[in-house]
Write a protein that holds these residues in place. Structure first.
Motif, PDB file in Angstrom:
ATOM      1  N   GLY A   1       0.822  -1.208   0.000  1.00 54.40           N
ATOM      2  CA  GLY A   1       0.000   0.000   0.000  1.00 54.40           C
ATOM      3  C   GLY A   1       0.856   1.257   0.000  1.00 54.40           C
ATOM      4  N   LEU A   2       1.941   1.251   0.780  1.00 53.40           N
ATOM      5  CA  LEU A   2       2.840   2.402   0.802  1.00 53.40           C
ATOM      6  C   LEU A   2       3.509   2.599  -0.557  1.00 53.40           C
ATOM      7  N   ILE A   3       3.977   1.511  -1.157  1.00 49.67           N
ATOM      8  CA  ILE A   3       4.631   1.615  -2.462  1.00 49.67           C
ATOM      9  C   ILE A   3       3.678   2.228  -3.489  1.00 49.67           C
ATOM     10  N   VAL A   4       2.427   1.804  -3.471  1.00 51.07           N
ATOM     11  CA  VAL A   4       1.434   2.354  -4.391  1.00 51.07           C
ATOM     12  C   VAL A   4       1.265   3.857  -4.165  1.00 51.07           C
ATOM     13  N   LEU A   5       1.277   4.290  -2.908  1.00 49.19           N
ATOM     14  CA  LEU A   5       1.089   5.710  -2.595  1.00 49.19           C
ATOM     15  C   LEU A   5       2.278   6.564  -3.030  1.00 49.19           C
ATOM     16  N   ILE A   6       3.451   5.979  -3.134  1.00 46.37           N
ATOM     17  CA  ILE A   6       4.627   6.754  -3.533  1.00 46.37           C
ATOM     18  C   ILE A   6       4.459   7.299  -4.952  1.00 46.37           C
ATOM     19  N   TYR A   7       3.764   6.564  -5.816  1.00 42.84           N
ATOM     20  CA  TYR A   7       3.600   6.999  -7.211  1.00 42.84           C
ATOM     21  C   TYR A   7       2.858   8.324  -7.325  1.00 42.84           C
ATOM     22  N   PRO A   8       1.679   8.494  -6.689  1.00 42.15           N
ATOM     23  CA  PRO A   8       1.036   9.813  -6.773  1.00 42.15           C
ATOM     24  C   PRO A   8       1.835  10.918  -6.089  1.00 42.15           C
ATOM     25  N   VAL A   9       2.606  10.585  -5.055  1.00 46.75           N
ATOM     26  CA  VAL A   9       3.465  11.587  -4.420  1.00 46.75           C
ATOM     27  C   VAL A   9       4.497  12.090  -5.426  1.00 46.75           C
ATOM     28  N   ALA A  10       5.108  11.166  -6.164  1.00 43.56           N
ATOM     29  CA  ALA A  10       6.075  11.565  -7.185  1.00 43.56           C
ATOM     30  C   ALA A  10       5.409  12.385  -8.284  1.00 43.56           C
ATOM     31  N   MET A  11       4.187  11.989  -8.660  1.00 46.89           N
ATOM     32  CA  MET A  11       3.464  12.708  -9.715  1.00 46.89           C
ATOM     33  C   MET A  11       3.154  14.144  -9.296  1.00 46.89           C
ATOM     34  N   VAL A  12       2.635  14.306  -8.075  1.00 46.48           N
ATOM     35  CA  VAL A  12       2.166  15.621  -7.632  1.00 46.48           C
ATOM     36  C   VAL A  12       3.331  16.536  -7.293  1.00 46.48           C
TER      37      VAL A  12
ATOM     38  N   PHE B   1      17.681   7.437   4.888  1.00 48.29           N
ATOM     39  CA  PHE B   1      16.235   7.452   4.672  1.00 48.29           C
ATOM     40  C   PHE B   1      15.722   6.050   4.343  1.00 48.29           C
ATOM     41  N   ARG B   2      14.833   5.524   5.189  1.00 48.77           N
ATOM     42  CA  ARG B   2      14.162   4.264   4.884  1.00 48.77           C
ATOM     43  C   ARG B   2      12.672   4.463   5.162  1.00 48.77           C
ATOM     44  N   ILE B   3      11.916   4.774   4.138  1.00 54.94           N
ATOM     45  CA  ILE B   3      10.506   5.112   4.325  1.00 54.94           C
ATOM     46  C   ILE B   3       9.688   3.908   4.778  1.00 54.94           C
ATOM     47  N   THR B   4      10.126   2.701   4.432  1.00 57.23           N
ATOM     48  CA  THR B   4       9.345   1.517   4.823  1.00 57.23           C
ATOM     49  C   THR B   4       9.607   1.095   6.264  1.00 57.23           C
ATOM     50  N   SER B   5      10.625   1.651   6.894  1.00 55.34           N
ATOM     51  CA  SER B   5      10.977   1.219   8.245  1.00 55.34           C
ATOM     52  C   SER B   5       9.822   1.394   9.236  1.00 55.34           C
ATOM     53  N   PRO B   6       9.250   2.610   9.395  1.00 56.47           N
ATOM     54  CA  PRO B   6       8.147   2.730  10.348  1.00 56.47           C
ATOM     55  C   PRO B   6       6.917   1.939   9.938  1.00 56.47           C
TER      56      PRO B   6
ATOM     57  N   ASN C   1      11.760   1.275  -0.341  1.00 55.91           N
ATOM     58  CA  ASN C   1      12.808   2.277  -0.104  1.00 55.91           C
ATOM     59  C   ASN C   1      13.383   2.805  -1.411  1.00 55.91           C
ATOM     60  N   VAL C   2      13.653   1.917  -2.342  1.00 60.54           N
ATOM     61  CA  VAL C   2      14.225   2.323  -3.626  1.00 60.54           C
ATOM     62  C   VAL C   2      13.237   3.206  -4.395  1.00 60.54           C
ATOM     63  N   THR C   3      11.956   2.839  -4.380  1.00 58.18           N
ATOM     64  CA  THR C   3      10.943   3.635  -5.065  1.00 58.18           C
ATOM     65  C   THR C   3      10.862   5.032  -4.468  1.00 58.18           C
ATOM     66  N   ALA C   4      10.882   5.125  -3.146  1.00 57.57           N
ATOM     67  CA  ALA C   4      10.817   6.428  -2.477  1.00 57.57           C
ATOM     68  C   ALA C   4      12.078   7.248  -2.732  1.00 57.57           C
TER      69      ALA C   4
ATOM     70  N   ALA D   1      14.464  12.078  -5.227  1.00 54.84           N
ATOM     71  CA  ALA D   1      15.435  12.684  -6.146  1.00 54.84           C
ATOM     72  C   ALA D   1      14.726  13.582  -7.164  1.00 54.84           C
ATOM     73  N   ARG D   2      13.609  13.111  -7.688  1.00 54.58           N
ATOM     74  CA  ARG D   2      12.850  13.912  -8.653  1.00 54.58           C
ATOM     75  C   ARG D   2      12.236  15.146  -7.975  1.00 54.58           C
ATOM     76  N   ILE D   3      11.704  14.966  -6.764  1.00 50.89           N
ATOM     77  CA  ILE D   3      11.079  16.084  -6.048  1.00 50.89           C
ATOM     78  C   ILE D   3      12.114  17.157  -5.721  1.00 50.89           C
ATOM     79  N   VAL D   4      13.274  16.735  -5.238  1.00 50.84           N
ATOM     80  CA  VAL D   4      14.322  17.699  -4.881  1.00 50.84           C
ATOM     81  C   VAL D   4      14.807  18.447  -6.120  1.00 50.84           C
ATOM     82  N   GLN D   5      14.902  17.755  -7.243  1.00 50.93           N
ATOM     83  CA  GLN D   5      15.293  18.414  -8.495  1.00 50.93           C
ATOM     84  C   GLN D   5      14.297  19.508  -8.854  1.00 50.93           C
ATOM     85  N   GLY D   6      13.007  19.216  -8.606  1.00 51.69           N
ATOM     86  CA  GLY D   6      11.967  20.231  -8.762  1.00 51.69           C
ATOM     87  C   GLY D   6      11.833  20.736 -10.176  1.00 51.69           C
ATOM     88  N   GLY D   7      11.587  22.028 -10.300  1.00 51.48           N
ATOM     89  CA  GLY D   7      11.327  22.640 -11.596  1.00 51.48           C
ATOM     90  C   GLY D   7      12.515  22.645 -12.524  1.00 51.48           C
ATOM     91  N   ASP D   8      13.703  22.274 -12.018  1.00 48.02           N
ATOM     92  CA  ASP D   8      14.888  22.259 -12.861  1.00 48.02           C
ATOM     93  C   ASP D   8      15.045  20.947 -13.628  1.00 48.02           C
TER      94      ASP D   8
END
Length: 428
Positions: free
Chosen positions: A247-258, A317-322, A404-407, A412-419
């Motif tokens: 479920g978490l992995i699935v949610l990472i995709y819309p986070v990356a999109m938005v 960073f390990r998003i799946t840990s918690p 973790n790899v997906t997140a 990386a894409r989010i931090v890159q941002g508009g550039d």
């Protein structure tokens, strides 16, 4: 790409031995339940003592290991944040995403137990003979009592009494304070706690060498009281922990999109090869070369950004840990029938976030105890079934790494941002 793909890593020998020990122990216990155990109660008591000794040997490392790892982990974060704006932005997103993942973990895991609860008979068989809930924050304790436990009046006493949340909070403050010392004082202090952590890890590795014997002894005791019926509960446990992570992995995709402003097909194509490597190796570090390549060539991330953010993500960073750790603890709470109050849940969430910092990079079998035992203690949940759950951790661990790899790629894409380069690898 094939030139940088590591070879798939099959199950390590110790994991195979522990799985075999679990299976043989349950089967032997079930057989003894039906046909009798040579030596009767004396033999059963001796076997139980071996299992308890092994579990206690693991428990004795928890407090010094967690404290030392947190001090060194916090110091590392502070050092990274000082390296520049890009690193600071990455760490901010790490914090935001791991907090969101922790909230999701509580909601998803309790929801899964509502939809697919533990079979009462199978659960009772698995925990037959386990000790009562340990001392700590009492079930049903008011939130005001929880607040008082956050800052321990006596950290030494908190450690002795397993008041783990207060100890974790003290370690966080200690780590941040240590990061503000002059380098001549900071480096020896952090180095000392790094040495303590490494010493505890060596001890844990020694104890884990006896894991097949310890798990066999504990599984034999379960088999004596539960027969083979406990196997169904273990399968149910695996399914719920894996579902929470999927479920978490699935949610990472819309986070990356938005937040990363990337199309779903593009992100999915970019992430897939790194996910395959993560699935086959169960190692974020082994997946790092592929992550860098996919981020640069398919997600439009600058090589300088990928070269900083992705190694930093693997290190901190390990998003799946918690999510996975709270899944284990909440499962144990339902298994033992522990009523978890709101104060317990908040304590568990805070502990899960903080210990995830210190346990990054540890081998899976070590981090399983280091990460989960403090959360169990903070939430008042018994630890006694953790060795049996460790024996089947190899399956959930695959999904930990994939998540973790997906997140990491999403960050990386989010931090890159508009550039980000709009035309690399297809449409945004």
């Amino acid at each position: 790409m094939s030139s940088i793909l590591p070879r798939p890593r099959f199950l390590p020998p110790l994991s195979v031995a522990v799985l075999i020990a679990l299976t043989v122990g349950l089967a032997a216990g079930a057989a003894a339940q039906s046909w009798g155990l040579p030596g009767g109660e004396t033999t059963a008591g001796g076997i139980a003592a071996v299992g308890a000794l092994w579990l206690n040997a693991l428990k004795m490392t928890i407090v010094p290991l967690v404290f030392s790892l947190l001090v060194t982990g916090i110091a590392s974060i502070a050092d990274a944040a000082r390296t520049g704006r890009l690193a600071g932005k990455a760490i901010l997103w790490f914090a935001i995403l791991i907090t969101g993942a922790t909230i999701y973990a509580v909601l998803a895991n309790y929801g899964l137990h509502q939809v697919w609860p533990i079979d009462p008979e199978g659960g009772a068989r698995l925990i037959a003979g386990a000790p009562a809930t340990p001392d700590g924050l009492r079930p049903g304790a008011p939130f005001s009592e929880f607040v008082k436990t956050i800052a321990p009046a006596n950290p030494i006493r908190a450690a002795a009494e397993d008041a783990i949340l207060g100890l974790v909070v003290f370690a966080v403050f200690f780590g941040f304070a240590a990061s503000r010392l002059p380098e001549s004082q900071r480096l020896p202090l952090v180095g000392f706690f790094g040495a303590v952590a490494e010493t505890m890890i060596i001890i844990v590795r020694w104890v884990l060498l006896a894991a097949p014997l310890g798990v066999f002894a504990l599984a034999l005791g379960v088999g004596l009281s539960a027969g083979v019926g406990a196997a169904g509960t273990l399968a149910h446990y695996i399914a719920l922990v894996v579902l929470a992570q999927v479920g978490l992995i699935v949610l990472i995709y819309p986070v990356a999109m938005v937040f990363g402003k990337v199309g779903l097909p593009r992100f999915a194509r970019a992430a897939a090869p790194a996910q395959v490597v993560a699935f086959s190796t169960q190692s974020s570090l082994a997946s790092l070369p592929v992550m860098v390549e996919r981020a640069v060539d398919f997600l439009g991330v600058a090589r300088s950004t990928a070269g900083l953010v992705l190694p930093l993500a693997v290190a901190l960073f390990r998003i799946t840990s918690p999510v996975a750790n709270l899944a284990v603890v909440i499962y144990c709470a339902h298994l033992f029938g522990v009523e978890v109050s709101f104060a317990h849940i908040v304590a568990g969430m805070l502990t899960a976030i903080l210990v995830s910092i210190g346990s990054v990079g540890l081998p899976g079998q070590i981090s399983f105890f280091v990460s989960i035992a403090p959360i169990c203690v903070a939430m008042g949940v018994p630890l006694e079934v953790l060795p049996l759950l460790l024996a089947v951790e190899v399956i959930p661990d695959i999904f930990r790494t994939v998540g973790n790899v997906t997140a990491d790629l999403a960050v990386a894409r989010i931090v890159q941002g508009g550039d980000a380069e709009a035309d690399v690898g297809g449409e945004i």
